[in-house]
Enzyme design. Structure first.
Site, PDB file in Angstrom:
ATOM      1  N   SER A  46       0.818  -1.227   0.000  1.00  0.00           N
ATOM      2  CA  SER A  46       0.000   0.000   0.000  1.00  0.00           C
ATOM      3  C   SER A  46       0.850   1.275   0.000  1.00  0.00           C
ATOM      4  CB  SER A  46      -0.961  -0.003   1.191  1.00  0.00           C
ATOM      5  OG  SER A  46      -1.890  -1.033   1.019  1.00  0.00           O
ATOM      6  N   THR A 105      -5.901  -3.323   7.720  1.00  0.00           N
ATOM      7  CA  THR A 105      -5.879  -4.685   7.210  1.00  0.00           C
ATOM      8  C   THR A 105      -5.920  -5.658   8.381  1.00  0.00           C
ATOM      9  OG1 THR A 105      -4.831  -6.153   5.625  1.00  0.00           O
ATOM     10  CG2 THR A 105      -3.343  -4.769   6.898  1.00  0.00           C
ATOM     11  N   LYS A 110      -9.938  -5.137  10.902  1.00  0.00           N
ATOM     12  CA  LYS A 110     -11.045  -4.600  10.088  1.00  0.00           C
ATOM     13  C   LYS A 110     -12.382  -4.569  10.837  1.00  0.00           C
ATOM     14  CE  LYS A 110      -9.248  -5.754   5.527  1.00  0.00           C
ATOM     15  NZ  LYS A 110      -9.509  -6.343   4.218  1.00  0.00           N
ATOM     16  N   ASN A 151     -12.115  -0.974   5.992  1.00  0.00           N
ATOM     17  CA  ASN A 151     -10.694  -0.978   5.611  1.00  0.00           C
ATOM     18  C   ASN A 151     -10.155   0.430   5.372  1.00  0.00           C
ATOM     19  OD1 ASN A 151     -11.822  -0.414   3.079  1.00  0.00           O
ATOM     20  ND2 ASN A 151     -10.096  -1.382   2.036  1.00  0.00           N
ATOM     21  N   GLY A 157     -15.100 -16.183   4.341  1.00  0.00           N
ATOM     22  CA  GLY A 157     -14.469 -15.359   5.380  1.00  0.00           C
ATOM     23  C   GLY A 157     -14.816 -13.890   5.189  1.00  0.00           C
ATOM     24  N   GLY A 158     -13.993 -13.001   5.755  1.00  0.00           N
ATOM     25  CA  GLY A 158     -14.261 -11.560   5.720  1.00  0.00           C
ATOM     26  C   GLY A 158     -14.346 -11.006   4.310  1.00  0.00           C
ATOM     27  N   SER A 159     -13.412 -11.394   3.439  1.00  0.00           N
ATOM     28  CA  SER A 159     -13.430 -10.808   2.091  1.00  0.00           C
ATOM     29  C   SER A 159     -14.621 -11.333   1.288  1.00  0.00           C
ATOM     30  CB  SER A 159     -12.115 -11.062   1.361  1.00  0.00           C
ATOM     31  OG  SER A 159     -11.824 -12.420   1.389  1.00  0.00           O
ATOM     32  N   LEU A 208      -8.184 -13.668  -5.016  1.00  0.00           N
ATOM     33  CA  LEU A 208      -7.957 -12.454  -4.215  1.00  0.00           C
ATOM     34  C   LEU A 208      -6.525 -12.356  -3.697  1.00  0.00           C
ATOM     35  CD1 LEU A 208     -10.873 -11.910  -4.494  1.00  0.00           C
ATOM     36  CD2 LEU A 208     -11.122 -11.812  -2.042  1.00  0.00           C
TER      37      LEU A 208
HETATM   38  P1  NDP Z   1     -10.588 -15.346   6.304  1.00  0.00           P
HETATM   39  O1  NDP Z   1      -9.561 -15.913   7.245  1.00  0.00           O
HETATM   40  O2  NDP Z   1     -11.661 -14.482   6.861  1.00  0.00           O
HETATM   41  O3  NDP Z   1     -11.327 -16.605   5.554  1.00  0.00           O
HETATM   42  C1  NDP Z   1     -10.558 -17.626   4.972  1.00  0.00           C
HETATM   43  C2  NDP Z   1     -11.462 -18.533   4.131  1.00  0.00           C
HETATM   44  O4  NDP Z   1     -10.608 -19.454   3.432  1.00  0.00           O
HETATM   45  C3  NDP Z   1     -12.446 -19.376   4.931  1.00  0.00           C
HETATM   46  O5  NDP Z   1     -13.653 -19.459   4.212  1.00  0.00           O
HETATM   47  C4  NDP Z   1     -11.755 -20.751   5.023  1.00  0.00           C
HETATM   48  O6  NDP Z   1     -12.652 -21.824   5.086  1.00  0.00           O
HETATM   49  C5  NDP Z   1     -11.057 -20.790   3.677  1.00  0.00           C
HETATM   50  N1  NDP Z   1      -9.861 -21.655   3.628  1.00  0.00           N
HETATM   51  C6  NDP Z   1      -8.732 -21.531   4.357  1.00  0.00           C
HETATM   52  N2  NDP Z   1      -7.827 -22.461   3.988  1.00  0.00           N
HETATM   53  C7  NDP Z   1      -8.417 -23.198   3.003  1.00  0.00           C
HETATM   54  C8  NDP Z   1      -7.990 -24.297   2.221  1.00  0.00           C
HETATM   55  N3  NDP Z   1      -6.779 -24.844   2.384  1.00  0.00           N
HETATM   56  N4  NDP Z   1      -8.842 -24.797   1.301  1.00  0.00           N
HETATM   57  C9  NDP Z   1     -10.056 -24.264   1.135  1.00  0.00           C
HETATM   58  N5  NDP Z   1     -10.536 -23.225   1.857  1.00  0.00           N
HETATM   59  C10 NDP Z   1      -9.714 -22.690   2.783  1.00  0.00           C
HETATM   60  O7  NDP Z   1      -9.765 -14.629   5.149  1.00  0.00           O
HETATM   61  P2  NDP Z   1     -10.159 -13.338   4.255  1.00  0.00           P
HETATM   62  O8  NDP Z   1     -11.538 -13.521   3.721  1.00  0.00           O
HETATM   63  O9  NDP Z   1      -9.863 -12.103   4.992  1.00  0.00           O
HETATM   64  O10 NDP Z   1      -9.079 -13.457   3.087  1.00  0.00           O
HETATM   65  C11 NDP Z   1      -9.154 -14.483   2.102  1.00  0.00           C
HETATM   66  C12 NDP Z   1      -8.076 -14.249   1.043  1.00  0.00           C
HETATM   67  O11 NDP Z   1      -8.297 -13.019   0.383  1.00  0.00           O
HETATM   68  C13 NDP Z   1      -6.665 -14.168   1.613  1.00  0.00           C
HETATM   69  O12 NDP Z   1      -5.842 -14.854   0.704  1.00  0.00           O
HETATM   70  C14 NDP Z   1      -6.355 -12.685   1.618  1.00  0.00           C
HETATM   71  O13 NDP Z   1      -4.977 -12.451   1.489  1.00  0.00           O
HETATM   72  C15 NDP Z   1      -7.109 -12.230   0.387  1.00  0.00           C
HETATM   73  N6  NDP Z   1      -7.500 -10.796   0.398  1.00  0.00           N
HETATM   74  C16 NDP Z   1      -7.014  -9.965  -0.596  1.00  0.00           C
HETATM   75  C17 NDP Z   1      -7.370  -8.631  -0.670  1.00  0.00           C
HETATM   76  C18 NDP Z   1      -6.791  -7.774  -1.752  1.00  0.00           C
HETATM   77  O14 NDP Z   1      -6.963  -6.557  -1.735  1.00  0.00           O
HETATM   78  N7  NDP Z   1      -6.121  -8.341  -2.703  1.00  0.00           N
HETATM   79  C19 NDP Z   1      -8.288  -8.025   0.318  1.00  0.00           C
HETATM   80  C20 NDP Z   1      -8.770  -8.978   1.304  1.00  0.00           C
HETATM   81  C21 NDP Z   1      -8.371 -10.297   1.335  1.00  0.00           C
HETATM   82  P3  NDP Z   1     -13.113 -22.504   6.488  1.00  0.00           P
HETATM   83  O15 NDP Z   1     -14.373 -21.792   6.886  1.00  0.00           O
HETATM   84  O16 NDP Z   1     -13.329 -23.928   6.143  1.00  0.00           O
HETATM   85  O17 NDP Z   1     -11.984 -22.310   7.448  1.00  0.00           O
END
Ligand code: NDP
Length: 291
Positions: free
Chosen positions: A23, A69, A73, A94, A140-142, A227
């Site tokens: 950023s 981040t 958040k 964010n 998840g969050g995103s 993402l």
């Molecule tokens: P969270 O921790 O809130 O959620 C993670 C999700 O991934 C859950 O649904 C989890 O499932 C799933 N998961 C984790 N490991 C695995 C796996 N091995 N196989 C399948 N599913 C899996 O994360 P965020 O939503 O905050 O972020 C998700 C991704 O998005 C990250 O890679 C983050 O870096 C990226 N991101 C990028 C942004 C950008 O601007 N480029 C902005 C925000 C996020 P379960 O419920 O089963 O645990």
């Protein structure tokens, strides 16, 4: 040591960890481009801080705006005086902007994601220029911010996640399915234009779903969007999509688009920056990342 210019506007991204953040690079490139008297840094905060700490931190450090981040958040919400409707619906902020003694919160991840796919659809999609059906992997969050913005634009989508627990939030948005229920029959009955990987599988260097299932999902897709991004090369998800001749976007694109919207919230307060500049801001930030 020289005194800091008292008119200098200070901005930063806070998180834990934060070392990896790009950023500052993209915000400072746009600050330089528009010749603003501003500086954007990165600040590591202890992961257990509360909203009271965050509020005092902003006022005592004379900061004009923050990007927030992981993992702050959600905790930041109680540090604010007001929150915009979209961010409140998502339950995550964010972007924080300070107006004198008040703090306002926004969510530009959602706008950033939508603008990314909108621009892509505009130049790459056929007749309709519009996605008909999106598959959102992850809950998840995103994924929440993506679900809210897709619903706001009346785009149909299905949410698939590894565990059932996190799907509860999404039940009013569309079909929810756990990964173990996705088989060849389900894939046959569902054609998705866009497949979004909003899981954190790419951080672990693996695919979110079985490769055979993913390959069959990619058969109807016009875009695979991960993402996450890597410093070099493609994520496993984008790599597989590319081998199936499906165009890809990754987290670098979304990073730039959300940053461009934050940039407007930050600098429109005191400079001649508005949403009219969005295309140019994106272009300058893309240039800083070499994309
Ligand atoms: P969270 O921790 O809130 O959620 C993670 C999700 O991934 C859950 O649904 C989890 O499932 C799933 N998961 C984790 N490991 C695995 C796996 N091995 N196989 C399948 N599913 C899996 O994360 P965020 O939503 O905050 O972020 C998700 C991704 O998005 C990250 O890679 C983050 O870096 C990226 N991101 C990028 C942004 C950008 O601007 N480029 C902005 C925000 C996020 P379960 O419920 O089963 O645990």
């Amino acid at each position: 040591m020289q005194n800091l210019d008292s008119n200098l506007k200070l901005f930063a991204v806070i998180g834990n960890p934060i070392k990896h953040s790009l950023s500052p690079l993209i915000h400072n490139a746009a600050i330089t481009h528009y010749a603003l008297n501003a500086y954007y840094g990165k600040i590591l905060l202890p992961s257990n801080i509360d909203s009271k700490f965050l509020r005092e931190f902003v006022f005592s450090s004379n900061i004009c705006g923050l990007n927030i981040t992981l993992p702050f958040k959600e905790v930041v919400i109680n540090a604010l005086d007001s929150i915009d409707t979209l961010a409140a619906k998502i339950g995550a902020v964010n972007t924080l902007v300070r107006h004198n003694d008040t703090l306002m919160g926004y969510n530009t991840d959602a706008y950033g994601f939508y603008k990314c796919i909108e621009d892509f659809m505009e130049s790459n999609f056929m007749e309709s220029k519009r996605a008909r059906n999106v598959l959102l992997l992850g809950a998840g969050g995103s994924a929440k911010s993506i679900a809210v913005i897709l619903a706001n634009h009346n785009i149909n989508f299905c949410i698939a996640n590894r565990s059932a627990a996190k799907l509860a939030y999404f039940k009013d948005f569309g079909e929810c399915i756990t990964f173990d229920k996705i088989d060849s029959k389900w894939v046959e009955n569902n054609a998705f234009d866009i497949i979004v990987n909003a899981t954190s599988s790419s951080i672990q260097g693996i695919l979110p779903l079985d490769s055979v299932i993913l390959e069959s999902l990619f058969k109807n897709a016009h875009l695979a969007f991960d993402l996450m991004y890597q410093k070099q090369g493609l994520t496993p998800f984008c790599e597989l999509a590319k081998s199936c001749n499906v165009p890809t976007l990754d987290g670098k694109n979304m990073l730039v688009y959300q940053a461009a919207y934050s940039f407007i919230y930050f600098h429109s307060n005191y400079a001649n920056i508005s949403s009219d500049n969005i295309i140019n801001i994106i272009s300058v930030m893309n240039g800083a990342l070499g994309i």
